[in-house]
Design a protein around this motif. Structure first.
Motif, mmCIF file in Angstrom:
data_model
loop_
_atom_site.group_PDB
_atom_site.id
_atom_site.type_symbol
_atom_site.label_atom_id
_atom_site.label_comp_id
_atom_site.label_asym_id
_atom_site.label_seq_id
_atom_site.Cartn_x
_atom_site.Cartn_y
_atom_site.Cartn_z
ATOM 1 N N LYS A 27 -11.741 0.498 6.093
ATOM 2 C CA LYS A 27 -12.485 0.545 7.342
ATOM 3 C C LYS A 27 -13.260 1.866 7.327
ATOM 4 O O LYS A 27 -12.700 2.914 7.015
ATOM 5 C CB LYS A 27 -11.529 0.503 8.536
ATOM 6 C CG LYS A 27 -12.238 0.423 9.862
ATOM 7 C CD LYS A 27 -11.260 0.186 10.983
ATOM 8 C CE LYS A 27 -12.004 0.117 12.299
ATOM 9 N NZ LYS A 27 -11.074 -0.099 13.411
ATOM 10 N N GLY A 34 -8.607 3.614 6.997
ATOM 11 C CA GLY A 34 -7.472 2.816 6.543
ATOM 12 C C GLY A 34 -7.916 1.768 5.538
ATOM 13 O O GLY A 34 -9.056 1.332 5.525
ATOM 14 N N ARG A 35 -6.986 1.382 4.673
ATOM 15 C CA ARG A 35 -7.300 0.410 3.628
ATOM 16 C C ARG A 35 -6.474 -0.856 3.826
ATOM 17 O O ARG A 35 -5.366 -0.808 4.348
ATOM 18 C CB ARG A 35 -7.031 1.021 2.256
ATOM 19 C CG ARG A 35 -7.948 2.232 2.005
ATOM 20 C CD ARG A 35 -7.776 2.874 0.663
ATOM 21 N NE ARG A 35 -8.081 2.036 -0.477
ATOM 22 C CZ ARG A 35 -9.306 1.693 -0.888
ATOM 23 N NH1 ARG A 35 -10.350 2.082 -0.219
ATOM 24 N NH2 ARG A 35 -9.468 0.963 -1.973
ATOM 25 N N THR A 36 -7.031 -1.947 3.392
ATOM 26 C CA THR A 36 -6.343 -3.223 3.415
ATOM 27 C C THR A 36 -6.435 -3.840 2.027
ATOM 28 O O THR A 36 -7.381 -3.552 1.281
ATOM 29 C CB THR A 36 -6.938 -4.179 4.475
ATOM 30 O OG1 THR A 36 -6.139 -5.364 4.540
ATOM 31 C CG2 THR A 36 -8.380 -4.552 4.181
ATOM 32 N N ALA A 37 -5.461 -4.640 1.686
ATOM 33 C CA ALA A 37 -5.468 -5.348 0.406
ATOM 34 C C ALA A 37 -4.830 -6.713 0.621
ATOM 35 O O ALA A 37 -3.855 -6.838 1.358
ATOM 36 C CB ALA A 37 -4.696 -4.558 -0.648
ATOM 37 N N PHE A 38 -5.418 -7.725 0.004
ATOM 38 C CA PHE A 38 -4.857 -9.070 0.125
ATOM 39 C C PHE A 38 -5.321 -9.926 -1.043
ATOM 40 O O PHE A 38 -6.327 -9.648 -1.689
ATOM 41 C CB PHE A 38 -5.248 -9.714 1.456
ATOM 42 C CG PHE A 38 -6.732 -9.852 1.663
ATOM 43 C CD1 PHE A 38 -7.397 -11.005 1.302
ATOM 44 C CD2 PHE A 38 -7.461 -8.808 2.213
ATOM 45 C CE1 PHE A 38 -8.760 -11.130 1.477
ATOM 46 C CE2 PHE A 38 -8.820 -8.921 2.405
ATOM 47 C CZ PHE A 38 -9.483 -10.079 2.035
ATOM 48 N N ILE A 49 -9.533 -5.325 -2.054
ATOM 49 C CA ILE A 49 -9.135 -4.065 -1.440
ATOM 50 C C ILE A 49 -10.374 -3.525 -0.740
ATOM 51 O O ILE A 49 -11.471 -3.529 -1.319
ATOM 52 C CB ILE A 49 -8.633 -3.059 -2.495
ATOM 53 C CG1 ILE A 49 -7.489 -3.679 -3.301
ATOM 54 C CG2 ILE A 49 -8.213 -1.746 -1.844
ATOM 55 C CD1 ILE A 49 -7.160 -2.928 -4.584
ATOM 56 N N LEU A 52 -6.754 -1.553 12.166
ATOM 57 C CA LEU A 52 -6.783 -0.615 11.058
ATOM 58 C C LEU A 52 -7.531 0.629 11.509
ATOM 59 O O LEU A 52 -8.617 0.536 12.066
ATOM 60 C CB LEU A 52 -7.501 -1.270 9.873
ATOM 61 C CG LEU A 52 -7.390 -0.658 8.506
ATOM 62 C CD1 LEU A 52 -5.940 -0.580 8.044
ATOM 63 C CD2 LEU A 52 -8.208 -1.474 7.513
ATOM 64 N N PHE A 77 -16.457 -3.725 6.358
ATOM 65 C CA PHE A 77 -15.563 -2.965 5.489
ATOM 66 C C PHE A 77 -16.398 -2.309 4.399
ATOM 67 O O PHE A 77 -17.480 -2.792 4.048
ATOM 68 C CB PHE A 77 -14.492 -3.863 4.877
ATOM 69 C CG PHE A 77 -13.345 -4.135 5.807
ATOM 70 C CD1 PHE A 77 -12.224 -3.321 5.800
ATOM 71 C CD2 PHE A 77 -13.390 -5.201 6.692
ATOM 72 C CE1 PHE A 77 -11.159 -3.567 6.651
ATOM 73 C CE2 PHE A 77 -12.335 -5.456 7.549
ATOM 74 C CZ PHE A 77 -11.217 -4.633 7.533
#
Length: 131
Positions: free
Chosen positions: A117, A6-10, A114, A2, A50
């Motif tokens: 980085k 940048g973003r992540t979601a799970f 959510i 990432l 994060f």
């Protein structure tokens, strides 16, 4: 991988925090393998560095889905017994009932997480405390 910013979601299922040791053991036994951690999902994201971590509880929707899996399988019982066999069908339905009960009893939770980085500070950026 990432990029900075940048973003992540799970979605994740986890043991509800604050349970007794007995209830925690039951939740771990009933839940998926990933629930074995004693740490809350947002703590794991923070430990992985994060930032801007958001947690949206979707346990009510998880319960609705778990009930749906059980009920839909029950509606297809004849076909599933023929395909899976008596023993496998009975085991799957028992597992589904146990999962529903664990969610209803507050042992298992589900959340949308959510996070971002972090971005490194730019060298040329003016810091407000230097003005």
């Amino acid at each position: 991988l990432l990029r900075p910013g940048g973003r992540t979601a799970f979605l994740t299922i986890f043991v509800t925090p604050g349970l007794s040791k007995r209830d925690h053991r039951r939740a771990v036994r009933v839940g998926p393998r990933a629930v074995r951690s004693d740490r809350e999902p947002q703590d794991l994201l923070h430990a992985a560095r994060f930032v801007d971590v958001e947690v949206l509880d979707v346990t009510a929707e998880f319960l609705e889905t778990a009930r749906g899996w059980h009920d839909h399988s029950a509606s297809l019982e004849r076909e599933l017994r023929a395909t899976l066999g008596e023993r496998e069908f009975d085991q799957q339905q028992a597992d589904r009932r146990e999962t529903v009960a664990a969610i209803e009893d507050g042992l298992l939770s589900r959340a949308l997480l959510i996070a971002a980085k972090p971005t490194p500070l730019r060298r040329n950026a003016v810091r407000t405390d230097e003005r």
